[in-house]
Write an enzyme that holds these catalytic residues in place. Structure first.
Site, PDB file in Angstrom:
ATOM      1  N   LEU A  78      33.792  42.936  36.050  1.00 52.58           N
ATOM      2  CA  LEU A  78      34.116  42.034  36.629  1.00 52.58           C
ATOM      3  C   LEU A  78      33.624  40.816  38.081  1.00 52.58           C
ATOM      4  O   LEU A  78      33.300  42.073  38.588  1.00 52.58           O
ATOM      5  CB  LEU A  78      35.706  41.696  36.649  1.00 52.58           C
ATOM      6  N   ASP A  79      33.022  40.427  37.988  1.00 54.57           N
ATOM      7  CA  ASP A  79      32.402  40.033  39.073  1.00 54.57           C
ATOM      8  C   ASP A  79      32.950  40.668  40.380  1.00 54.57           C
ATOM      9  O   ASP A  79      34.470  40.372  40.713  1.00 54.57           O
ATOM     10  CB  ASP A  79      31.964  38.617  39.447  1.00 54.57           C
ATOM     11  N   PHE A  80      32.595  40.160  41.888  1.00 53.91           N
ATOM     12  CA  PHE A  80      33.502  41.036  43.086  1.00 53.91           C
ATOM     13  C   PHE A  80      34.131  39.659  42.823  1.00 53.91           C
ATOM     14  O   PHE A  80      35.350  40.232  43.651  1.00 53.91           O
ATOM     15  CB  PHE A  80      32.455  40.769  44.238  1.00 53.91           C
ATOM     16  N   THR A  84      35.832  37.719  40.739  1.00 56.82           N
ATOM     17  CA  THR A  84      37.098  37.699  39.604  1.00 56.82           C
ATOM     18  C   THR A  84      37.866  38.858  40.000  1.00 56.82           C
ATOM     19  O   THR A  84      37.497  39.009  40.062  1.00 56.82           O
ATOM     20  CB  THR A  84      35.388  37.828  38.193  1.00 56.82           C
ATOM     21  N   ARG A 126      30.520  31.669  35.167  1.00 59.22           N
ATOM     22  CA  ARG A 126      29.972  30.882  36.088  1.00 59.22           C
ATOM     23  C   ARG A 126      28.931  29.910  36.091  1.00 59.22           C
ATOM     24  O   ARG A 126      28.931  29.284  36.795  1.00 59.22           O
ATOM     25  CB  ARG A 126      30.220  32.174  37.797  1.00 59.22           C
TER      26      ARG A 126
END
Ligand code: URA
Length: 273
Positions: free
Chosen positions: A104-106, A108, A192
């Site tokens: 997961l992104d930073f 998210t 995103r």
């Protein structure tokens, strides 16, 4: 990693640590063909051949499967050269070395699986498995029918068209809309980029389901072990929606019915602001 022989033997289920010491001093244990009688001797259970009475010891490695509610502001790696917080800092009492299944992104949040079972992780991550991932999204502004149709049917990103997705409106407020989007691809920053392509200003992104597993009421930064049924159904079912598994041991298992789930997500949306 080098560990004391008696610890290796007891963890392998050969005997207790105390009686392993007796076995060592009695000369019943060998490491790479050499009998060992010294109690402080260490060995590497992954690389050394340890035998008891001439028979190889099978080291049974414990498999751990864990679900973390990742907070925003954490990197999904085991270490970050930039010094940012990493997810493993949140896992306190699990001695096994775990790695994340996907990322997961930073910024998210939400459901992230961790394990030390490489085969299981590979099976889930393989594109042929098409595991559904459901995200709760908050955007600024509104979400018209045309945008919903584009999200649903596919959007051209710089790495190609996205596969069809499912979109459900959760809550419409004066300045924001909350919706869920369900995808089965795992492309880099996919949700995103889908929102960016449609000029939808994304405020919050949270994964709430992975295959049959729901995030439920687990608080941000908390984790729980998956139960064996969850591990099995995820790896075996093709990971699509199928029958949703709720953890019977969780304090507040999330209801699995569709309208109940929508209500639960609406509560989340209200709670999260
Ligand atoms: N899509 C994104 O854009 N980011 C994530 O972390 C997961 C899915």
């Amino acid at each position: 990693m080098q560990e004391r022989l008696q610890k290796i033997l007891s963890r392998a289920g050969v005997t207790s640590r105390r009686s392993a010491e007796t076995m060592i001093t009695d000369g019943r244990i060998s490491v790479n063909g050499q009998i060992v009688t010294e109690l402080g001797t260490k060995a590497d259970p992954d690389n050394d051949l340890i035998k008891v009475d001439g028979k190889p010891v099978v080291i049974s490695k414990k498999r751990v499967y864990l679900l973390l509610n990742k907070p925003a502001g954490y990197v999904t790696t085991l270490a970050d050269p930039g010094g940012r917080p990493v997810i493993t800092e949140l896992i306190k009492d699990i001695p096994e070395r775990l790695f994340p299944v996907g990322r997961l992104d930073f910024n998210t949040e939400g459901l992230l699986l961790l394990t030390n079972d490489g085969d299981w992780a590979n099976r889930l991550a393989h594109p042929s498995h098409e595991v559904e991932k459901e995200y709760l999204v908050k955007i600024r502004g509104s979400l018209g029918a045309d945008r919903i149709a584009q999200l649903t049917n596919g959007i051209k990103l710089d790495d190609g068209w996205t596969a069809p997705a499912k979109v459900q409106i959760i809550r419409v407020l004066e300045k924001n809309v909350w919706f869920t989007i369900t995808i089965h691809e795992g492309r880099y920053r996919q949700v995103r980029r889908m929102c960016e392509a449609l000029e939808l200003p994304l405020v919050k992104l949270k994964r709430v389901r992975y295959g049959n597993i729901l995030l439920g009421e687990l608080k941000s930064g908390e984790y729980r072990l998956l139960d064996p049924a969850e591990v099995k159904v995820l790896a075996g079912s093709g990971g699509g929606q199928g029958k949703t598994v709720t953890n019977k041991n969780a304090k507040n298992p999330e209801p699995a019915g569709r309208s109940d789930r929508k209500k639960s997500l609406q509560r989340k949306a209200l709670h999260d602001k």
